[in-house]
Motif scaffolding. Structure first.
Motif: not given
Lengths: 111, 115
Positions: B32, B34, B49, B51, B97-98, B100-103, B105
């Motif tokens: 993903y 952003f 974003k 996807f 994947s759903s 998970t907030g690990k981005l 940067f």
């Protein structure tokens, strides 16, 4: 309006102390993530909580810990503060693959 | 290793000029992608974003970005910059994947707009 609110906005602590930062996320955000953003840097992932369990952690020591509550609020706790912990701490709410919604952050200064 | 590189730390453009901010990523899985913007003392606001699907994505405030898989790039563009666009811009990559907030940067690009 992101639906994510953080408190306090600013905080000053002394080295060695403990701090608790708070985040309130809107209903429907079943994950909460915390990030640390040092001055002039991009945010660094600390950890994520999903259904009140830690669900992923970045390269941060155990003195960084958190909690997620059933009412979509969350806490970030940091023990034994060090000078390098001075940063903007960002909370983000999310839900299943959707983009994260960030709060405005808490600016922590450790002296 | 997973990483995001924003080669330009600081960019200055004149108001009304076009803008392109570069972003390159290294990621082992389908990403993903952003772009976020941060005004001084503020949190991060999502601009757009990617996807899947159309590789040219439109965002808010007149921004667009193009995903180029062969170049591992996701550059942000705007045809005509406004003074209010002055801010810090962050590119980020996350797992496909759903829950998970690990981005990850990039370091960010500071945009200055000259009158």
């Amino acid at each position: 309006e992101t639906g994510v609110t953080q408190s306090p906005t600013h905080l000053i602590k002394t080295r060695g102390q403990q701090v608790t930062l708070r985040c309130s996320s809107q209903s429907g955000h079943n994950t909460v993530s915390w990030y640390q953003q040092a001055l002039g840097q991009g945010p660094q992932f600390i950890f994520q909580y999903y259904r009140e369990e830690e669900n992923g952690r970045g390269n941060f020591p155990p003195r960084f810990s958190g909690l997620q509550f059933p009412n979509y609020s969350s806490e970030l706790n940091v023990n034994a503060l060090e000078l390098d912990d001075s940063a903007l701490y960002l909370c983000a709410g999310g839900q299943g693959g959707s983009p994260l919604h960030f709060g405005n952050g808490t600016r922590l200064t450790v002296t | 290793a997973q990483s995001v590189t924003q080669p330009d730390i600081h960019i200055t453009v004149s108001e009304g000029a076009s803008l392109e901010l570069r972003c390159n990523y290294s990621y082992g899985a389908t990403p993903y992608l952003f772009w976020y913007v941060q005004s001084p003392g503020q949190g991060l606001q999502l601009l757009l974003k990617y996807f899947s699907g159309d590789t040219l994505v439109q965002g808010i405030k007149g921004f667009e970005a193009e995903f180029k898989r062969s170049q591992s790039s996701f550059n942000l563009r705007k045809p005509s910059v406004h003074w209010s666009d002055a801010a810090e811009y962050f590119c980020a990559v996350g797992p496909f994947s759903s829950n998970t907030g690990k981005l990850i940067f990039g370091q960010g690009t500071t945009l200055q707009v000259k009158p």
